[in-house]
Design a protein around this motif. Structure first.
Motif, PDB file in Angstrom:
ATOM      1  N   ARG A  38     -11.956 -61.255  70.247  1.00  0.00           N
ATOM      2  CA  ARG A  38     -11.570 -62.520  69.628  1.00  0.00           C
ATOM      3  C   ARG A  38     -10.154 -62.962  70.012  1.00  0.00           C
ATOM      4  NH1 ARG A  38     -13.405 -65.990  66.489  1.00  0.00           N
ATOM      5  NH2 ARG A  38     -12.231 -66.998  64.866  1.00  0.00           N
ATOM      6  N   THR A  57     -13.124 -68.588  69.683  1.00  0.00           N
ATOM      7  CA  THR A  57     -12.308 -69.504  68.895  1.00  0.00           C
ATOM      8  C   THR A  57     -13.072 -70.797  68.620  1.00  0.00           C
ATOM      9  OG1 THR A  57     -10.346 -68.563  69.902  1.00  0.00           O
ATOM     10  CG2 THR A  57     -10.057 -70.653  68.801  1.00  0.00           C
ATOM     11  N   ASN A  60     -15.189 -70.636  65.492  1.00  0.00           N
ATOM     12  CA  ASN A  60     -14.500 -70.340  64.237  1.00  0.00           C
ATOM     13  C   ASN A  60     -15.019 -71.219  63.097  1.00  0.00           C
ATOM     14  OD1 ASN A  60     -12.715 -69.546  62.262  1.00  0.00           O
ATOM     15  ND2 ASN A  60     -10.919 -69.703  63.593  1.00  0.00           N
ATOM     16  N   LYS A  61     -15.238 -70.597  61.949  1.00  0.00           N
ATOM     17  CA  LYS A  61     -15.696 -71.329  60.762  1.00  0.00           C
ATOM     18  C   LYS A  61     -14.614 -71.382  59.685  1.00  0.00           C
ATOM     19  CE  LYS A  61     -19.923 -71.733  62.358  1.00  0.00           C
ATOM     20  NZ  LYS A  61     -19.961 -72.569  63.506  1.00  0.00           N
ATOM     21  N   GLU A  62     -13.630 -70.479  59.740  1.00  0.00           N
ATOM     22  CA  GLU A  62     -12.585 -70.430  58.718  1.00  0.00           C
ATOM     23  C   GLU A  62     -11.465 -71.422  58.990  1.00  0.00           C
ATOM     24  OE1 GLU A  62     -11.195 -66.460  58.001  1.00  0.00           O
ATOM     25  OE2 GLU A  62     -13.182 -65.648  58.405  1.00  0.00           O
ATOM     26  N   LEU A  63     -11.076 -71.567  60.239  1.00  0.00           N
ATOM     27  CA  LEU A  63     -10.033 -72.506  60.646  1.00  0.00           C
ATOM     28  C   LEU A  63     -10.679 -73.587  61.506  1.00  0.00           C
ATOM     29  CD1 LEU A  63      -7.281 -69.955  61.710  1.00  0.00           C
ATOM     30  CD2 LEU A  63      -7.347 -71.306  59.611  1.00  0.00           C
TER      31      LEU A  63
END
Length: 131
Positions: A38, A57, A60-63
């Motif tokens: 990652r 990247t 990405n689901k959080e950011l």
């Protein structure tokens, strides 16, 4: 109001092991964070160099997803008295120096490539002073 510095910069890379070997092994930047497949993060003075696997990247689901491609450029500043030693260290590690530039006030910098062909520059202090 004003900003005090660029705190972090980001590169998108293909092989995190090669990236770690180059930035930590060859350049000596300490690893301050990593997640397999990652990212790997390095400390450079008071700044941070973020190196991401672009595809991971993007997922990405959080950011907010972010990613990029292509050859980027950034510069690392060293002490004037260490400039020649950095050139020698890179040559000893078989890292080709592409170009050396003399700037106003006899400030110098030199350019080389990382494993993903990003253009890295090492500069003497004072390159941007007076602008």
């Amino acid at each position: 109001m004003e900003f005090t510095q660029i705190k972090e910069t980001c590169l998108y890379v293909q092989d995190l092991a090669k990236t770690t070997s180059f930035y930590n092994g060859t350049l000596g930047l300490p690893v301050i964070g990593e997640a397999p497949d990652r990212f790997v993060f390095f400390k450079a003075g008071t700044s941070v160099l973020l190196c991401f696997n672009a595809q991971k990247t993007r997922e990405n689901k959080e950011l907010p997803p972010h990613f990029g491609q292509g050859q980027l450029h950034f510069a690392l500043e060293c002490k004037t008295e260490e400039y020649a030693r950095w050139k020698a260290k890179l040559r000893q590690a078989n890292v080709p120096i592409e170009h050396e530039q003399t700037w106003p006030h006899q400030r110098k910098s030199f350019y080389f490539r990382d494993p993903d062909q990003h253009l890295v520059e090492i500069v003497m202090p004072g390159i941007w002073e007076g602008t």
